[in-house]
Design an enzyme around this catalytic site. Structure first.
Site, PDB file in Angstrom:
ATOM      1  N   CYS A   1     -28.922 -29.173  -0.116  1.00  0.00           N
ATOM      2  CA  CYS A   1     -27.838 -29.719   0.715  1.00  0.00           C
ATOM      3  C   CYS A   1     -28.142 -29.566   2.189  1.00  0.00           C
ATOM      4  CB  CYS A   1     -26.520 -29.040   0.394  1.00  0.00           C
ATOM      5  SG  CYS A   1     -25.871 -29.496  -1.191  1.00  0.00           S
TER       6      CYS A   1
ATOM      7  N   CYS B   1     -39.526 -32.244   9.957  1.00  0.00           N
ATOM      8  CA  CYS B   1     -38.269 -32.689   9.354  1.00  0.00           C
ATOM      9  C   CYS B   1     -37.175 -31.786   9.910  1.00  0.00           C
ATOM     10  CB  CYS B   1     -38.332 -32.644   7.827  1.00  0.00           C
ATOM     11  SG  CYS B   1     -38.494 -30.980   7.155  1.00  0.00           S
TER      12      CYS B   1
END
Ligand SMILES: [Zn+2]
Lengths: 380, 94
Positions: free
Chosen positions: A187, A338
């Site tokens: 998540c 990222c």
């Protein structure tokens, strides 16, 4: 065990239902439930267990409240940021219901302490957010023959079930092994709809109450899937695997193992590769400042790119990396980032396998870069 | 046989955000191979090096686990529904 007049009044809506009644409420008061993880799932689970009158609630979490929790962890409020989660939650539950006991375990659950902690409870709620703890709880509850009320969430998808050795399958029967780190996004990388843990956590809480009172049909041998995007619920039958290493006919796991290692967090080949081929945020800043001609690739999703980016980077989402390989200048040093460094570690492995050996991962991702180098970049 | 494969949100980034993909296939294995032909980056999430189903992924045909059917050799009928169900874990990264 008897009830005071205050308790009778408080639990009135339970007491008048024949399925619960005084006997059911007495069982709730005598029950001891451990909630592992006081986060998105643990918030609604513990609030509902406390209001329902579960006599002893154990809260296990070693974390502190931070701003990013408040989007979904409804047990906390803004002034709680920075405080210990279990402390804040304990105060909140006791304000909600002073007739219960709340025990706090301000610790990480490990193979060393798990059996001793869990032994004192009747039911364990899996409200965790990571695979090592999930497999640890599964194995520990199988070994101690206690029910594990499972919930898991990702983006708009949720799963709930009850794993109960002797009566149905366990989590390992469903998923014998976890994905290697970084392969399936978490998540923190992929996001989660704020209300979804509210839905799944409420399902878990109602399963706990049913198990304690002994009514209805628990989710044993059934996996409930929630899709909040289409708002549909689906029920899948799942069965015990006779070859399951922990609950099968000839179990090979008879005591708790090293779950970080099992989940490849420390020792997998991919993880080792990832640490070898990294640059730190400060090293990246030096490279940029020195004017070296590098190519900076951002493998996050476009929505994340909209929030923030490192100046000079090119967006190439992980899923499109192989099909858009020609857009990477192979003559330059390539640095991939990222959000937190996991997806980019995978990208670096992918690119190196494809022959781009001058490729490096930004350790800790744009989040670490924002923290250590450029505070004008917002963190999320 | 025309069958529909439902893509979980964890893998949707690899199918251009497509939620359902229709393929022609006679068996579950063929259907997954046809899906991977179209979206090659899905491959490492579904099969290991020996072309076996990875252990953190389950495939259901019309809500039944293929482990209780014929595995990847399970035959398909027209308009069968396949569901790919990877393990998910919320919250903090590993
Ligand atoms: Zn099992």
């Amino acid at each position: 065990m008897s009830f005071s007049t205050e308790e009778i009044r408080r639990y009135g809506r339970h007491l008048i239902m024949p399925e619960v009644g005084l006997e059911g409420q007495r069982r709730l008061k005598e029950a001891k439930v451990l909630v592992v993880g006081v986060g998105g799932l643990g918030s609604p689970v513990s609030l509902y267990l406390a209001s329902a009158g579960v006599g002893e609630i154990g809260l296990l979490d070693f974390d502190e409240v931070d701003e990013t929790n408040l989007q979904r962890q409804v047990i906390f409020t803004t002034p709680d940021v920075g405080r210990k989660k279990v402390e804040v939650a304990r105060e909140r539950l006791l304000r909600l219901n002073p007739h219960i006991t709340v025990k706090t375990h301000d610790t990480q659950i490990t193979s060393e302490n798990a059996l001793n902690i869990i032994r004192n409870y009747d039911i364990v709620v899996d409200a965790t957010d990571n695979f090592p703890t999930r497999y640890l709880l599964n194995d520990a509850t199988v070994l101690l023959k206690k029910p594990l009320v499972y919930g898991s969430i990702f983006r708009f998808d949720g799963q709930a079930s009850v794993f109960y050795a002797g009566k149905g399958p366990c989590y390992r029967c469903l998923y014998p092994e976890p994905p290697p780190p970084g392969l399936v996004p978490s998540c923190a990388e992929g996001g989660v709809l704020g209300v979804l843990p509210g839905i799944v956590g409420s399902l878990q809480a109602s399963e706990v109450l049913k198990l304690i009172i002994g009514i209805g049909e628990p989710l044993i041998g059934r996996l409930l899937l929630v899709d909040a995007l289409s708002m549909s619920f689906k029920e899948l039958r799942i069965s015990r695997d006779r070859n399951c290493p922990v609950c099968g006919d000839k179990p090979t796991i008879k005591e708790l193992i090293d779950y970080e290692q099992f989940c490849g967090v420390r020792t997998s080949g991919e993880a080792l590769d990832a640490t070898r081929n990294t640059v730190t945020p400060l090293e990246l800043k030096k490279l940029i400042d020195s004017g070296e001609d590098i190519q900076l690739i951002d493998v996050r999703e476009p929505v994340e790119w909209e929030i923030c980016r490192i100046p000079g980077a090119k967006l190439l989402p992980l899923g499109q990396l192989t099909s858009r390989l020609h857009e990477i200048d192979q003559t330059k040093k390539v640095i991939v980032y990222c959000h937190s460094g996991q997806r980019s570690a995978l990208a670096v492995k992918l690119l190196r396998d494809l022959g781009l050996t001058n490729t490096y991962n930004l350790a800790g991702g744009i989040d670490a870069y924002a923290e250590q180098v450029d505070s004008s970049i917002p963190r999320y | 046989m025309k069958v529909v494969i439902q893509i979980p949100s964890a893998l949707r980034a690899l199918t251009g955000n497509l939620y359902k993909v229709e393929v022609e296939a006679e068996s579950v294995g063929e259907a997954l191979t046809a899906l991977i032909d179209r979206y090659p980056s899905l491959s490492r999430y579904i099969f290991d090096e020996q072309q076996r189903l990875r252990s953190f992924v389950n495939i259901f045909v019309n809500d039944t686990d293929i482990k209780t059917l014929n595995g990847l050799d399970t035959r398909l009928k027209d308009s069968d529904r396949l569901l790919i169900l990877p393990a998910i874990s919320g919250g903090r990264a590993l």
